[in-house]
Design an enzyme around this catalytic site. Structure first.
Site, short mmCIF file in Angstrom:
data_model
loop_
_atom_site.label_atom_id
_atom_site.label_comp_id
_atom_site.label_asym_id
_atom_site.label_seq_id
_atom_site.Cartn_x
_atom_site.Cartn_y
_atom_site.Cartn_z
N LEU A 100 2.98 -0.31 -3.40
CA LEU A 100 3.22 0.27 -2.08
C LEU A 100 3.15 1.79 -2.26
CD1 LEU A 100 6.26 -1.85 -0.77
CD2 LEU A 100 3.85 -2.07 -0.13
N ASP A 101 2.67 2.47 -1.22
CA ASP A 101 2.64 3.94 -1.28
C ASP A 101 4.07 4.47 -1.41
OD1 ASP A 101 0.00 3.61 -0.60
OD2 ASP A 101 0.35 4.02 1.52
N VAL A 102 4.16 5.71 -1.84
CA VAL A 102 5.48 6.34 -2.03
C VAL A 102 6.31 6.23 -0.75
CG1 VAL A 102 6.66 8.54 -2.43
CG2 VAL A 102 4.67 7.94 -3.79
N ARG A 186 -2.91 1.90 6.25
CA ARG A 186 -3.03 3.24 6.86
C ARG A 186 -4.49 3.53 7.21
NH1 ARG A 186 2.03 5.76 5.70
NH2 ARG A 186 3.07 4.62 4.04
#
Ligand code: URA
Length: 238
Positions: A100-102, A186
């Protein structure tokens, strides 16, 4: 399993450290000192290091509610690694199942079982990943059709696999995808000229993030949950 391997699997000792501990006579099996690393440990044997019983650490399967600000990759030192949130032995053996992204929050799985990971992340296995996205702009009327047909993301030569979009309210939507391209969710909303303000993963396959697991908290999966996620294999594409 050979005794030297058993020691390095059940303790923090490397193979060479294990050999030193063995030769100093600190290891017993069923009450007898054993110094040979090649000795084969049998099922049910009582292996002890200075009276402490040594047990093999089996494969581990953990669900974590990832808070924002934590990094799944170990390479980026700007952010704390998610593994810092997991308090278990032999942490260096664990990896996250995908990333997962930050800034993305929610369900991340952590394990040391590489085959299980592959079943969950490989697009061939059609394992659903469900995200709740908070958006900057309302969605166009045909967003469901566009995502169902697949969209061509910047820099890719193939469209995304069919995805299911469900509107929650004017500025939030639930998106189910079966692959995990870099920043995929995104970028999918960006392909509609939109921007994701917040992203939360709610579910992977049959496994939903527990409501009572606060950000940063984790728990072991049950055997049934582990087996059910592995079933994704039987849904494999031809
Ligand atoms: N898609 C994204 O864009 N980010 C995530 O963290 C996961 C899926």
């Amino acid at each position: 399993m050979r005794l030297d391997k058993y020691l390095s699997e059940s303790t923090d000792l490397s193979r060479s450290e294990a050999r030193k501990v063995l030769s100093s006579g600190e290891i017993t099996i069923n009450g007898e000192v054993v110094k040979r690393g090649t000795h084969v440990v049998q099922e049910g044997d009582d292996v002890r290091w200075d009276d402490d019983k040594l047990e093999l650490i089996g494969l581990r399967y953990i669900m974590l509610n990832k808070p924002a600000g934590y990094e799944c990759s170990l390479r980026n030192s700007q952010h704390l690694p998610v593994m810092d949130l997991i308090d278990v032995d032999k942490r260096d053996r664990l990896h996250t199942v995908g990333r997962l992204d930050v800034e993305t929050t929610g369900l991340i799985l952590i394990t040391d079982d590489g085959k299980w990971t592959h079943r969950i992340i490989s697009p061939r296995h059609r394992c659903d990943k469900v995200y709740l996205a908070t958006l900057a702009e309302p969605l166009p009327d045909n967003a469901e059709e566009l995502f169902a047909a697949g969209v061509l993301l910047d820099g890719e030569d193939k469209p995304t696999l069919p995805a299911v979009l469900e509107r929650v309210d004017e500025l939030s939507a639930r998106l189910t995808i079966q692959e995990g391209k870099y920043h995929q969710v995104r970028r999918m909303f960006a392909s509609l000229g939109n921007h994701v303000l917040a992203l939360h993963r709610e579910r992977i396959g049959s496994l939903a993030l527990n409501d009572d697991l606060l950000p940063g908290e984790s728990r072991y999966l049950t055997d049934a949950e582990v087996a059910e996620l592995a079933q994704a294999e039987s849904n494999e594409l031809d």
